[in-house]
Design a protein around this motif. Sequence first.
Motif, mmCIF file in Angstrom:
data_model
loop_
_atom_site.group_PDB
_atom_site.id
_atom_site.type_symbol
_atom_site.label_atom_id
_atom_site.label_comp_id
_atom_site.label_asym_id
_atom_site.label_seq_id
_atom_site.Cartn_x
_atom_site.Cartn_y
_atom_site.Cartn_z
ATOM 1 N N LEU A 178 35.834 -21.155 68.447
ATOM 2 C CA LEU A 178 35.272 -20.675 67.183
ATOM 3 C C LEU A 178 35.317 -21.832 66.200
ATOM 4 N N ALA A 179 34.194 -22.095 65.542
ATOM 5 C CA ALA A 179 34.108 -23.279 64.691
ATOM 6 C C ALA A 179 33.557 -22.953 63.312
ATOM 7 N N ILE A 180 34.140 -23.590 62.318
ATOM 8 C CA ILE A 180 33.584 -23.618 60.966
ATOM 9 C C ILE A 180 32.892 -24.959 60.807
ATOM 10 N N SER A 181 31.613 -24.923 60.519
ATOM 11 C CA SER A 181 30.797 -26.142 60.525
ATOM 12 C C SER A 181 30.783 -26.840 59.173
ATOM 13 N N ASP A 182 31.066 -28.140 59.212
ATOM 14 C CA ASP A 182 30.938 -28.979 58.008
ATOM 15 C C ASP A 182 29.932 -30.098 58.241
ATOM 16 N N VAL A 183 28.972 -29.856 59.161
ATOM 17 C CA VAL A 183 27.997 -30.891 59.487
ATOM 18 C C VAL A 183 26.587 -30.312 59.468
ATOM 19 N N PRO A 184 25.582 -31.141 59.180
ATOM 20 C CA PRO A 184 24.195 -30.674 59.249
ATOM 21 C C PRO A 184 23.846 -30.235 60.665
ATOM 22 N N GLY A 185 23.160 -29.115 60.781
ATOM 23 C CA GLY A 185 22.750 -28.636 62.089
ATOM 24 C C GLY A 185 23.813 -27.854 62.834
ATOM 25 N N ASP A 186 25.036 -27.792 62.302
ATOM 26 C CA ASP A 186 26.119 -27.001 62.901
ATOM 27 C C ASP A 186 26.343 -27.351 64.368
ATOM 28 N N ASP A 187 26.331 -28.642 64.682
ATOM 29 C CA ASP A 187 26.446 -29.121 66.060
ATOM 30 C C ASP A 187 27.919 -29.249 66.447
ATOM 31 N N MET A 262 19.831 -22.508 40.598
ATOM 32 C CA MET A 262 19.513 -23.277 41.796
ATOM 33 C C MET A 262 20.794 -23.460 42.606
ATOM 34 N N VAL A 263 20.683 -23.323 43.924
ATOM 35 C CA VAL A 263 21.814 -23.497 44.827
ATOM 36 C C VAL A 263 21.453 -24.551 45.861
ATOM 37 N N PHE A 264 22.278 -25.591 45.960
ATOM 38 C CA PHE A 264 22.034 -26.669 46.908
ATOM 39 C C PHE A 264 23.289 -26.915 47.749
ATOM 40 N N GLY A 265 23.099 -27.354 48.982
ATOM 41 C CA GLY A 265 24.219 -27.673 49.859
ATOM 42 C C GLY A 265 23.992 -28.978 50.583
ATOM 43 N N GLY A 266 25.030 -29.432 51.244
ATOM 44 C CA GLY A 266 24.952 -30.671 52.007
ATOM 45 C C GLY A 266 26.160 -31.546 51.766
ATOM 46 N N GLU A 267 25.970 -32.843 51.982
ATOM 47 C CA GLU A 267 27.085 -33.770 51.838
ATOM 48 C C GLU A 267 26.559 -35.158 51.481
ATOM 49 N N PRO A 268 26.578 -35.505 50.202
ATOM 50 C CA PRO A 268 26.117 -36.835 49.808
ATOM 51 C C PRO A 268 27.065 -37.919 50.296
#
Length: 367
Positions: A178-187, A262-268
Amino acid sequence: MDQKQRAIRIWQAGVDAVGGHAATTAVLDSIAAPDQILAVGKPAAAMARAALEHFGPKPTLVVTKDDHGRDLPDHVTIIEAAHPVPNSRSLDGGRALREAVEAMGPASHLLLLVSGGASSLAEDLVPGKTLADLEQLNQKLLSEGLDITAMNAERRKLSRIKGGGLLSHFRGDAVTVLAISDVPGDDLNVIGSGIGALPDAPKFQASTQIVASNAIARAAAVDAAKLEGCDVIADEECLHDDYLSVARHLGSRLRDMPKGVMVFGGEPTVVLPKNPGRGGRNQALALALAKEVSGIPGLTIVVGGTDGTDGPAQAAGAVIDGSTWNPTAEEFLNNADSGSYLDQVGALLVTGPTGTNVMDLLVAIRT
């Protein structure tokens, strides 16, 4: 109603929706009782606590960030290590994870709980590599402004337990990841540098599931904004770029933003100078955005890491508006010392550990 508190409330609703305890609990009814629980990452304690509450006492090892191993039963083995740059306890954690997997019997079921931060918190180095090599690599990666996928690809080259390496030592019958994703694409091959990834041609039954992600957090923030009576103008994962580029891109949108949220997500990313000051990527982005929206009335922006920490800093990020910026902030921004300036003007967002980690979340509200 105070607009700053409303913005924080919307941001917090997004974070709460992906809490490690709740997200893990939600899927446990469909999982057979494990013989061993291993949890690694910043939200590892919250995920492990959910599993123990559901299945009862089980042999359990938690490897997590300093001061994050909270509220666990006495029988749980806890190893806390450094983040974002690993230390000797990271090697203790990685070795303990590998040894626990190796010790499991042929008919056993392993529950592996994986989340962001594991790249630094647990490592078992390939022969010939030392802690000094690992520290040097991580310092280099953090300073170059690489995205998480590129960083974790480099980390895997030094590791015996990343990229499917940990589970290659499993000789049991079944593994549930079971994983909590902190990466784009949830890979799963990228989360924690692939510490929960399956080896090539596994000889055991395997089930993998992403239980929390940035998209889920954003959706919850959107719902919270609607409950606050706000129109939602944007919901996007668009923060994946150098923080100055992100600020320039969003700046014009925020300046022209109509009433709403506005709601934005990601990781600069941030390219660091030789001697950086205080604050992580969220504080850097917040201050850069403060410059972009300087003088704009009725606009409040929350930028924060969903794990409650921003790099090595204690703050999660910052809450800024049209009055946050003044010309003295330029030097702080240029010296990667945004946290010092934001602290001076009372703009830091401090939450403490949140029990999750799904990249970063930005909420902007205009009235």
